[in-house]
Motif scaffolding. Sequence first.
Motif: not given
Length: 300
Positions: A52-55, A109-110, A115-116, A120-123
């Motif tokens: 979640l933090i990455v998100g 790009v980052a 996001s991957l 996958i849905v988030f990405a």
Amino acid sequence: MSTGVQVRGPRVRDVIAVGRPAFWVVSIVPYYTGILLATHRLIPPVADWPRLIVGAVVMGPLVWLAVLAVNDAYDLPSDRLNPRKAKSPLLDGRITLRTATRLAFAAAVAAVGLSLLVGIVFALGVLLAVLLGYAYSVPPVRLKTRAGFDVAVNALALGAFGPLAGWAAINPDLSDFPWLMGLQGTLAAVGLYLPTTLADLDADRAAGYHTIAVRFGARTTYRIGYAAWIAAAALSVILAATDTIIPRDMLVLEVVMVPVLILAYRRLIGPGQSFKGIIVLASLFLLPCGTFALTYTGVL
């Protein structure tokens, strides 16, 4: 043989300035709302925190840098005429046009790459958001200059995509997502976004940008925003009254707050408004949002 000329890259603080840190919360709050809707918890399970933090990093700094850097690059004609943009890093030479486009591409790009790690849905959603950001700014599509599309892109991105992203970070199955909350958020986003087009009306008109405010004028644009704000407020009362998503326990607060929010819009927002009024109104809107979070999760 050295020429004695040093090529210096952009400073970190200038890159951050292009990404507008004040905007990050505009997407992170809806992102958190989606997490709350999916988990029914104020604080999600600790095991989910890294993802979640990455998100949040993707939704905040990276997506905003990607879309704002490319927007700044293609908005230079109007920004030069807009006193509000006087301190833009592109206008005072701290960031070159070439650097801005490179920053936009690198951030995009980052954002998609990181996001991957979330899912996958988030990405796929992040990829769509970045593509829409480019379509908003880059010719020949340039949705910013197509009245109606300029509002739709921003309102859907803030009002619907943010909660969807938070939900997808927890649960990639979107079939159970409370779409009425997405509608309510989109209507509120329309009400808050349209005044920003009024603030830039003179500069956009001088640059020949056919935004919704340029096409329909200040008064009509204001009325559309006000109507959307009233609709969002009314929908929240209906949802609370029917115990749909918004708990019925919030009905009294909704009945009290709706007239306050409608009156505040009329007092704070107008054809000659400043961004200060938008900030105050958005801050006031956080009160029922915070109460919803506490009630929805069973804290109240």
